[in-house]
Write a protein that holds these residues in place. Structure first.
Motif, PDB file in Angstrom:
ATOM      1  N   SER A  62      12.204  -4.047 -13.420  1.00  0.00           N
ATOM      2  CA  SER A  62      11.332  -5.161 -13.078  1.00  0.00           C
ATOM      3  C   SER A  62      12.092  -6.091 -12.142  1.00  0.00           C
ATOM      4  O   SER A  62      13.324  -6.115 -12.148  1.00  0.00           O
ATOM      5  CB  SER A  62      10.921  -5.929 -14.348  1.00  0.00           C
ATOM      6  N   ALA A  63      11.370  -6.855 -11.326  1.00  0.00           N
ATOM      7  CA  ALA A  63      11.909  -7.895 -10.437  1.00  0.00           C
ATOM      8  C   ALA A  63      12.566  -7.313  -9.186  1.00  0.00           C
ATOM      9  O   ALA A  63      13.397  -6.412  -9.264  1.00  0.00           O
ATOM     10  CB  ALA A  63      12.890  -8.801 -11.171  1.00  0.00           C
ATOM     11  N   ALA A  64      12.178  -7.877  -8.024  1.00  0.00           N
ATOM     12  CA  ALA A  64      12.686  -7.422  -6.732  1.00  0.00           C
ATOM     13  C   ALA A  64      13.681  -8.416  -6.153  1.00  0.00           C
ATOM     14  O   ALA A  64      13.467  -9.627  -6.220  1.00  0.00           O
ATOM     15  CB  ALA A  64      11.522  -7.239  -5.751  1.00  0.00           C
ATOM     16  N   ASP A  65      14.767  -7.905  -5.600  1.00  0.00           N
ATOM     17  CA  ASP A  65      15.753  -8.722  -4.908  1.00  0.00           C
ATOM     18  C   ASP A  65      15.175  -9.132  -3.550  1.00  0.00           C
ATOM     19  O   ASP A  65      14.751  -8.275  -2.781  1.00  0.00           O
ATOM     20  CB  ASP A  65      17.032  -7.910  -4.717  1.00  0.00           C
ATOM     21  N   PRO A  66      15.148 -10.436  -3.209  1.00  0.00           N
ATOM     22  CA  PRO A  66      14.525 -10.874  -1.954  1.00  0.00           C
ATOM     23  C   PRO A  66      15.198 -10.315  -0.701  1.00  0.00           C
ATOM     24  O   PRO A  66      14.523 -10.023   0.289  1.00  0.00           O
ATOM     25  CB  PRO A  66      14.636 -12.404  -2.012  1.00  0.00           C
ATOM     26  N   VAL A  98       8.459   3.156 -14.272  1.00  0.00           N
ATOM     27  CA  VAL A  98       7.201   2.441 -14.477  1.00  0.00           C
ATOM     28  C   VAL A  98       6.843   2.329 -15.959  1.00  0.00           C
ATOM     29  O   VAL A  98       6.205   1.367 -16.389  1.00  0.00           O
ATOM     30  CB  VAL A  98       6.058   3.128 -13.699  1.00  0.00           C
ATOM     31  N   ASN A  99       7.284   3.286 -16.766  1.00  0.00           N
ATOM     32  CA  ASN A  99       6.975   3.260 -18.191  1.00  0.00           C
ATOM     33  C   ASN A  99       7.667   2.105 -18.912  1.00  0.00           C
ATOM     34  O   ASN A  99       7.233   1.690 -19.991  1.00  0.00           O
ATOM     35  CB  ASN A  99       7.398   4.580 -18.843  1.00  0.00           C
ATOM     36  N   LYS A 100       8.764   1.593 -18.326  1.00  0.00           N
ATOM     37  CA  LYS A 100       9.551   0.552 -18.978  1.00  0.00           C
ATOM     38  C   LYS A 100       9.311  -0.838 -18.390  1.00  0.00           C
ATOM     39  O   LYS A 100       9.923  -1.807 -18.851  1.00  0.00           O
ATOM     40  CB  LYS A 100      11.030   0.902 -18.883  1.00  0.00           C
ATOM     41  N   ASP A 101       8.452  -0.924 -17.388  1.00  0.00           N
ATOM     42  CA  ASP A 101       8.236  -2.215 -16.727  1.00  0.00           C
ATOM     43  C   ASP A 101       7.130  -2.996 -17.426  1.00  0.00           C
ATOM     44  O   ASP A 101       5.945  -2.816 -17.161  1.00  0.00           O
ATOM     45  CB  ASP A 101       7.871  -2.004 -15.254  1.00  0.00           C
ATOM     46  N   ASN A 102       7.542  -3.891 -18.303  1.00  0.00           N
ATOM     47  CA  ASN A 102       6.583  -4.776 -18.963  1.00  0.00           C
ATOM     48  C   ASN A 102       6.667  -6.192 -18.404  1.00  0.00           C
ATOM     49  O   ASN A 102       6.059  -7.120 -18.942  1.00  0.00           O
ATOM     50  CB  ASN A 102       6.813  -4.789 -20.474  1.00  0.00           C
ATOM     51  N   GLY A 103       7.426  -6.359 -17.329  1.00  0.00           N
ATOM     52  CA  GLY A 103       7.552  -7.651 -16.684  1.00  0.00           C
ATOM     53  C   GLY A 103       8.479  -8.619 -17.398  1.00  0.00           C
ATOM     54  O   GLY A 103       8.635  -9.760 -16.969  1.00  0.00           O
ATOM     55  N   SER A 125      -3.339   4.189 -18.327  1.00  0.00           N
ATOM     56  CA  SER A 125      -2.180   4.726 -19.032  1.00  0.00           C
ATOM     57  C   SER A 125      -1.648   3.691 -20.016  1.00  0.00           C
ATOM     58  O   SER A 125      -1.438   2.542 -19.658  1.00  0.00           O
ATOM     59  CB  SER A 125      -1.081   5.105 -18.041  1.00  0.00           C
ATOM     60  N   GLY A 126      -1.442   4.095 -21.239  1.00  0.00           N
ATOM     61  CA  GLY A 126      -0.963   3.165 -22.248  1.00  0.00           C
ATOM     62  C   GLY A 126      -2.016   2.164 -22.680  1.00  0.00           C
ATOM     63  O   GLY A 126      -1.742   1.252 -23.451  1.00  0.00           O
ATOM     64  N   GLY A 127      -3.230   2.299 -22.121  1.00  0.00           N
ATOM     65  CA  GLY A 127      -4.328   1.417 -22.490  1.00  0.00           C
ATOM     66  C   GLY A 127      -4.306   0.073 -21.800  1.00  0.00           C
ATOM     67  O   GLY A 127      -5.218  -0.735 -21.969  1.00  0.00           O
ATOM     68  N   HIS A 174       3.024  -6.030 -14.812  1.00  0.00           N
ATOM     69  CA  HIS A 174       4.345  -5.520 -14.446  1.00  0.00           C
ATOM     70  C   HIS A 174       5.076  -6.511 -13.550  1.00  0.00           C
ATOM     71  O   HIS A 174       4.456  -7.401 -12.945  1.00  0.00           O
ATOM     72  CB  HIS A 174       4.215  -4.176 -13.725  1.00  0.00           C
ATOM     73  N   GLY A 175       6.376  -6.341 -13.440  1.00  0.00           N
ATOM     74  CA  GLY A 175       7.183  -7.213 -12.606  1.00  0.00           C
ATOM     75  C   GLY A 175       7.294  -6.715 -11.183  1.00  0.00           C
ATOM     76  O   GLY A 175       8.387  -6.683 -10.610  1.00  0.00           O
ATOM     77  N   THR A 176       6.167  -6.326 -10.600  1.00  0.00           N
ATOM     78  CA  THR A 176       6.165  -5.751  -9.246  1.00  0.00           C
ATOM     79  C   THR A 176       5.551  -6.698  -8.225  1.00  0.00           C
ATOM     80  O   THR A 176       5.006  -6.251  -7.210  1.00  0.00           O
ATOM     81  CB  THR A 176       5.386  -4.415  -9.231  1.00  0.00           C
ATOM     82  N   CYS A 177       5.639  -8.010  -8.472  1.00  0.00           N
ATOM     83  CA  CYS A 177       4.994  -8.962  -7.562  1.00  0.00           C
ATOM     84  C   CYS A 177       5.533  -8.861  -6.139  1.00  0.00           C
ATOM     85  O   CYS A 177       4.783  -8.999  -5.171  1.00  0.00           O
ATOM     86  CB  CYS A 177       5.117 -10.379  -8.083  1.00  0.00           C
ATOM     87  N   GLY A 178       6.846  -8.620  -5.998  1.00  0.00           N
ATOM     88  CA  GLY A 178       7.423  -8.485  -4.662  1.00  0.00           C
ATOM     89  C   GLY A 178       6.892  -7.261  -3.947  1.00  0.00           C
ATOM     90  O   GLY A 178       6.490  -7.321  -2.776  1.00  0.00           O
ATOM     91  N   ALA A 179       6.868  -6.140  -4.652  1.00  0.00           N
ATOM     92  CA  ALA A 179       6.361  -4.894  -4.064  1.00  0.00           C
ATOM     93  C   ALA A 179       4.877  -4.994  -3.758  1.00  0.00           C
ATOM     94  O   ALA A 179       4.414  -4.511  -2.716  1.00  0.00           O
ATOM     95  CB  ALA A 179       6.625  -3.731  -5.019  1.00  0.00           C
ATOM     96  N   ALA A 180       4.117  -5.632  -4.660  1.00  0.00           N
ATOM     97  CA  ALA A 180       2.678  -5.777  -4.452  1.00  0.00           C
ATOM     98  C   ALA A 180       2.389  -6.713  -3.287  1.00  0.00           C
ATOM     99  O   ALA A 180       1.443  -6.491  -2.511  1.00  0.00           O
ATOM    100  CB  ALA A 180       2.013  -6.296  -5.727  1.00  0.00           C
ATOM    101  N   SER A 181       3.186  -7.768  -3.143  1.00  0.00           N
ATOM    102  CA  SER A 181       3.004  -8.679  -2.017  1.00  0.00           C
ATOM    103  C   SER A 181       3.315  -7.978  -0.701  1.00  0.00           C
ATOM    104  O   SER A 181       2.614  -8.164   0.301  1.00  0.00           O
ATOM    105  CB  SER A 181       3.891  -9.914  -2.183  1.00  0.00           C
ATOM    106  N   LEU A 182       4.366  -7.153  -0.691  1.00  0.00           N
ATOM    107  CA  LEU A 182       4.684  -6.381   0.515  1.00  0.00           C
ATOM    108  C   LEU A 182       3.563  -5.396   0.828  1.00  0.00           C
ATOM    109  O   LEU A 182       3.168  -5.229   1.992  1.00  0.00           O
ATOM    110  CB  LEU A 182       6.006  -5.638   0.327  1.00  0.00           C
ATOM    111  N   GLU A 183       3.027  -4.753  -0.203  1.00  0.00           N
ATOM    112  CA  GLU A 183       1.887  -3.841  -0.019  1.00  0.00           C
ATOM    113  C   GLU A 183       0.712  -4.588   0.598  1.00  0.00           C
ATOM    114  O   GLU A 183       0.073  -4.104   1.554  1.00  0.00           O
ATOM    115  CB  GLU A 183       1.484  -3.251  -1.372  1.00  0.00           C
ATOM    116  N   ASN A 184       0.437  -5.773   0.080  1.00  0.00           N
ATOM    117  CA  ASN A 184      -0.676  -6.578   0.563  1.00  0.00           C
ATOM    118  C   ASN A 184      -0.512  -6.906   2.047  1.00  0.00           C
ATOM    119  O   ASN A 184      -1.425  -6.712   2.856  1.00  0.00           O
ATOM    120  CB  ASN A 184      -0.741  -7.873  -0.263  1.00  0.00           C
TER     121      ASN A 184
END
Length: 388
Positions: free
Chosen positions: A289-293, A274-279, A235-237, A181-191
């Protein structure tokens, strides 16, 4: 408890204990009086073992049935919450931390531990003292995890599974992933936030699971991303992320999406799904997808309740190095090629290499050990965000 030399017991202590055990019970009052009797000349090791042994019913029964005072008293180890934890693999420090909890917190710990698939991680968090860290509302991590597990939660939420995911992520940030998914910004913030303030991130995920929304320290309302509360691993395999990751990242993306996020001037026009985020690029164009800095920086400010100065907001390479080598773990945004951008969490810069955590990698080791030469990193860097 083992063997106790009766000759080391205070005069009359064994006889008095046997007398009080004849009804099959050593009451709290009985125990206090026996302890007072033993302490006349200071309580020695065998006396302490004897008194502790009287807390176990098997040992009381042994005294009840005794015909005479033996030279060696064989007491079994009484089962206590502490002994149960030790048997389950807890360290003595973890047991001490458990025993220092209030009875109410101990009860919640027992509830979280029961049936958990993350018992080893839970015991490690107990050893570290992490479970009693408090969020901005004054609740402990343990209380919020218990609330996840027991609910009531919004439809679609797997409370016990989410509680176990929380335990695993808090204990080891290597578990944090963005999946496909295109959640690298959100995942980095989570980290970064799990490292700096795990209690607050846990509160946010608990609130999203329970109510579908939660208010940050800074007053921003985070709404659960569309589909995220009933979108689970598998989900979705293709979904490899934990429910904890999915819920936090989706809510963050709903706020900070490059197109139509809640923080955008035209926010709410394209709620993250989330169902539409294929990156891919098409997902970016629809706000999926994609986070604004700039929005991601504002989200960091809202979660921490702080305002960041200029070098924390789209900082330069030199500022990134200073922050990284000071242990602040800046989030770096770089050009990933093909018109796409990527966020990573920078750990350090040394010997001509930038070492970072990359949530897009497929396994724990590769996520945790990603690196790039300084020359390549500098040529691709677009800016950094540092969360203090």
């Amino acid at each position: 408890m083992g063997q106790i030399n009766s000759r080391n017991l205070s005069s009359g202590l064994y006889t008095e204990a046997t007398k009080r055990a004849k009804d099959g019970v050593i009451s709290t009052q009985d125990h206090a009086q026996l302890a007072k009797m033993a302490s006349k000349d200071g309580t020695n090791a065998d006396e302490r073992k004897f008194l502790n042994g009287l807390k176990g019913q098997n040992n009381v029964n042994t005294l009840k049935e005794a015909k005479s005072e033996p030279t060696v008293i064989n007491f079994s180890v009484p089962e206590t919450p502490g002994s149960k934890l030790l048997a389950a693999g807890a360290t003595p420090k973890a047991v001490k931390n458990y025993e220092s909890m209030s009875p109410a917190l101990q009860e919640k710990f027992n509830g979280v531990q029961k049936g958990s698939t993350a018992k080893s991680d839970l015991l490690q968090l107990l050893d570290k003292g992490t479970l009693t860290k408090k969020d901005s509302g004054g609740n402990t991590i343990l209380e919020n995890i218990y609330r996840m597990k027991t609910g009531p939660d919004k439809p679609g939420v797997n409370g016990p599974g989410l509680a176990d995911d929380a335990i695993k992520v808090i204990n080891n940030r290597k578990n944090i992933s963005q999946g496909a998914h295109g959640t690298c910004g959100a995942a980095s913030l989570e980290n970064v936030m799990i490292g700096k303030d795990p209690a607050e991130v846990t509160r946010i995920v608990k609130g999203l699971a329970a109510d579908g929304k939660v208010t940050t320290r800074g007053g921003h309302v985070m709404n659960a991303g569309t589909g995220s509360l009933n979108w689970h691993k598998g989900s979705g395999g293709t979904e490899t992320r934990s429910d904890f990751d999915i819920i936090f990242q989706s809510a963050t993306m709903r706020s900070v999406a490059l197109v139509g996020g809640d923080m955008d001037a035209l926010g709410g026009l394209a709620d993250y799904n989330v169902n539409k985020d294929n990156g891919g690029a098409s997902a970016v164009s629809t706000g999926d997808s994609a986070a604004d800095p700039l929005h991601l920086t504002r989200m960091a400010e809202h979660i921490t309740g702080k305002d960041y100065d200029q070098d924390h907001l789209l900082g330069t390479y030199s500022e990134m190095v200073t922050h990284a080598n000071a242990g602040k773990e800046p989030i770096a945004l770089f050009n990933a090629g093909g018109g796409s951008m990527h966020y990573v969490t920078v750990k350090s810069v040394s010997n001509g290499t930038v070492h970072y955590y990359d949530t897009a990698k497929g396994n724990q080791n590769s996520r945790n050990s990603a690196s790039m030469s300084v020359a390549d990193f500098k040529s691709k860097l677009l800016g950094t965000i540092t969360v203090d």
